[in-house]
Motif scaffolding. Structure first.
Motif, short mmCIF file in Angstrom:
data_model
loop_
_atom_site.label_atom_id
_atom_site.label_comp_id
_atom_site.label_asym_id
_atom_site.label_seq_id
_atom_site.Cartn_x
_atom_site.Cartn_y
_atom_site.Cartn_z
N ARG A 151 0.84 -1.21 0.00
CA ARG A 151 0.00 0.00 0.00
C ARG A 151 0.86 1.25 0.00
NH1 ARG A 151 -1.18 4.01 3.28
NH2 ARG A 151 -0.03 3.13 5.04
N MET A 152 1.88 1.26 0.87
CA MET A 152 2.71 2.45 1.02
C MET A 152 3.69 2.63 -0.13
SD MET A 152 3.55 2.52 5.11
CE MET A 152 4.30 4.15 4.99
N LYS A 192 -7.29 10.50 3.37
CA LYS A 192 -8.71 10.42 3.06
C LYS A 192 -9.19 8.97 3.04
CE LYS A 192 -11.92 11.48 -0.73
NZ LYS A 192 -12.04 12.11 -2.06
N TYR A 193 -8.33 8.09 2.59
CA TYR A 193 -8.70 6.69 2.46
C TYR A 193 -8.08 5.82 3.56
CZ TYR A 193 -10.09 8.33 -2.14
OH TYR A 193 -10.68 9.03 -3.17
N PHE A 194 -6.87 6.19 4.01
CA PHE A 194 -6.19 5.45 5.07
C PHE A 194 -5.71 6.44 6.12
CE2 PHE A 194 -5.70 2.63 1.40
CZ PHE A 194 -6.06 1.41 1.93
N PRO A 195 -6.42 6.56 7.25
CA PRO A 195 -5.97 7.48 8.31
C PRO A 195 -4.52 7.19 8.70
CG PRO A 195 -8.17 6.66 8.78
CD PRO A 195 -7.68 5.88 7.60
N GLU A 196 -3.75 8.26 8.91
CA GLU A 196 -2.32 8.14 9.21
C GLU A 196 -1.63 7.30 8.13
OE1 GLU A 196 -1.52 8.41 13.82
OE2 GLU A 196 -2.89 6.73 13.42
N ALA A 197 -1.86 7.68 6.90
CA ALA A 197 -1.38 6.90 5.77
C ALA A 197 0.13 6.80 5.71
CB ALA A 197 -1.91 7.51 4.46
N ARG A 204 -4.15 -2.42 10.31
CA ARG A 204 -5.30 -1.89 9.59
C ARG A 204 -5.90 -2.92 8.64
NH1 ARG A 204 -4.18 3.14 7.91
NH2 ARG A 204 -1.94 3.34 8.19
N TRP A 205 -5.15 -4.00 8.36
CA TRP A 205 -5.64 -5.04 7.46
C TRP A 205 -6.20 -6.25 8.20
CZ3 TRP A 205 -6.00 -3.60 2.55
CH2 TRP A 205 -5.18 -2.56 2.10
N LYS A 207 -8.96 -7.62 10.92
CA LYS A 207 -10.20 -7.29 11.60
C LYS A 207 -10.05 -7.48 13.10
CE LYS A 207 -13.28 -8.46 7.76
NZ LYS A 207 -14.42 -9.31 7.31
N GLY A 208 -10.52 -6.51 13.87
CA GLY A 208 -10.54 -6.64 15.32
C GLY A 208 -9.32 -6.13 16.03
N LEU A 209 -8.20 -5.86 15.31
CA LEU A 209 -6.98 -5.42 15.99
C LEU A 209 -6.97 -3.92 16.23
CD1 LEU A 209 -4.02 -7.53 14.59
CD2 LEU A 209 -5.49 -7.92 16.56
N GLN A 210 -7.80 -3.18 15.51
CA GLN A 210 -7.95 -1.75 15.75
C GLN A 210 -9.29 -1.35 15.17
OE1 GLN A 210 -4.89 0.39 13.68
NE2 GLN A 210 -6.09 0.56 11.82
N PRO A 211 -9.82 -0.19 15.57
CA PRO A 211 -11.10 0.23 15.00
C PRO A 211 -11.05 0.21 13.48
CG PRO A 211 -10.45 1.68 16.79
CD PRO A 211 -9.29 0.76 16.56
N GLU A 212 -11.96 -0.52 12.92
CA GLU A 212 -11.94 -0.70 11.47
C GLU A 212 -12.30 0.60 10.75
OE1 GLU A 212 -13.70 -4.18 9.69
OE2 GLU A 212 -13.74 -5.17 11.63
N VAL A 213 -11.53 0.92 9.76
CA VAL A 213 -11.82 2.05 8.89
C VAL A 213 -12.06 1.47 7.50
CG1 VAL A 213 -10.97 4.20 7.90
CG2 VAL A 213 -10.38 3.59 10.26
#
Length: 283
Positions: A151-152, A192-197, A204-205, A207-213
């Motif tokens: 992604r980065m 806009k698409y990935f907070p703290e991109a 972030r990929w 589920k359940g390890l951090q608030p899902e965006v």
């Protein structure tokens, strides 16, 4: 002289006149040499696979290799040659650079590297333990690290498609035949698409390890999508994940230099030297 005058009058002569068909340039000779080598390597392994299939017992129970499965479906070695050559041409630089970039992010984010090591060591308690497809499939954090790295800093700028029909995109009518570029490397690094991109956060990929965006599923497409998606995606992911899992299991990775710089040479690759420091792990 007349030829030179014609070429001068035609500013786009390089597009209509294939010089290499008349003059053997150094670039063309280098290309032919490399292409011949690819052919020799492909032929070697194709012939070996064909010989193995001739002598293999029908009830041996041995699983066929990828190349053997391909030959079983189409016994023409020329077809296998195309597949093997494409895999070498398109699947060496891309996977090696992607693996190097992932190791760079792991080296620059030591907390992430330790989380990954703790995951890998659960499936590989001893350094010499073999990696299986089952164990790789269970390494969810490893897969998340790879997704975040791509992604980065993907090795391609995005996806390019020529429209086969008229479309409306963001209230703009785009006619058939127009080439559309999706700049994945740009939009996948937008807050806009990935907070703290700008942060390397594999969580972030998962589920359940951090608030899902929730982000649009097409924001990050390092392998493309649809009929034109990279045919070697699964193979490439398996190669990279296996390599990185083995390295992280056996070594602690450091990168003690300024932030890595990148350059575009058709692929987006590291411009800085890959000077990693590997320290063997005691356990």
């Amino acid at each position: 002289m007349q030829c030179r005058q014609c070429l001068k009058r035609c500013p786009n002569w390089t597009w209509v006149f294939p010089i290499w068909k008349v003059f053997s340039t150094r670039v063309w000779r280098d290309f032919v040499k490399v292409a011949d080598y690819f052919g020799e390597v492909s032929n070697k392994y194709i012939n070996q696979a064909m010989e193995r299939m001739k002598t293999m017992e029908p009830d041996s129970g041995r699983e066929l290799t990828v190349l053997e499965k391909f030959l079983a479906a189409d016994p023409d070695p020329r077809t296998a040659m195309v597949m093997a050559t494409d895999m070498m041409a398109a699947g060496i630089d891309t996977t090696s650079y992607t693996a190097a970039i992932l190791m760079y992010f792991l080296a620059k984010n030591q907390d992430v590297q330790e989380k990954l090591f703790n995951e890998v060591v659960r499936f590989l308690p001893a350094k010499g333990d073999p990696i299986t497809s089952a164990s790789i499939n269970e390494m969810k954090y490893l897969k998340a690290c790879l997704k975040e790295s791509m992604r980065m800093q993907p090795v391609t700028i995005g996806n390019i498609r020529k429209l086969t029909k008229d479309m409306v995109l963001s209230n703009y009518r785009v006619p058939k035949g127009v080439t559309v570029i999706i700049p994945g490397i740009l939009i996948s690094n937008m807050d806009k698409y990935f907070p703290e991109a700008n942060k390397f956060l594999p969580e972030r990929w998962i589920k359940g390890l951090q608030p899902e965006v929730k982000h649009h599923p097409f924001v990050s497409l390092p392998f493309g999508f649809g009929p034109r998606m990279c045919v070697g995606r699964r193979f490439a992911e398996l190669e990279i994940e296996t390599l990185v899992a083995k390295i992280v299991r056996n070594f602690h990775i450091e990168y003690n230099y300024e932030d890595m710089k990148f350059k575009n040479i058709l692929l987006i690759v590291p411009a800085s030297p890959l000077k990693f420091k590997f320290t063997e792990r005691e356990i």
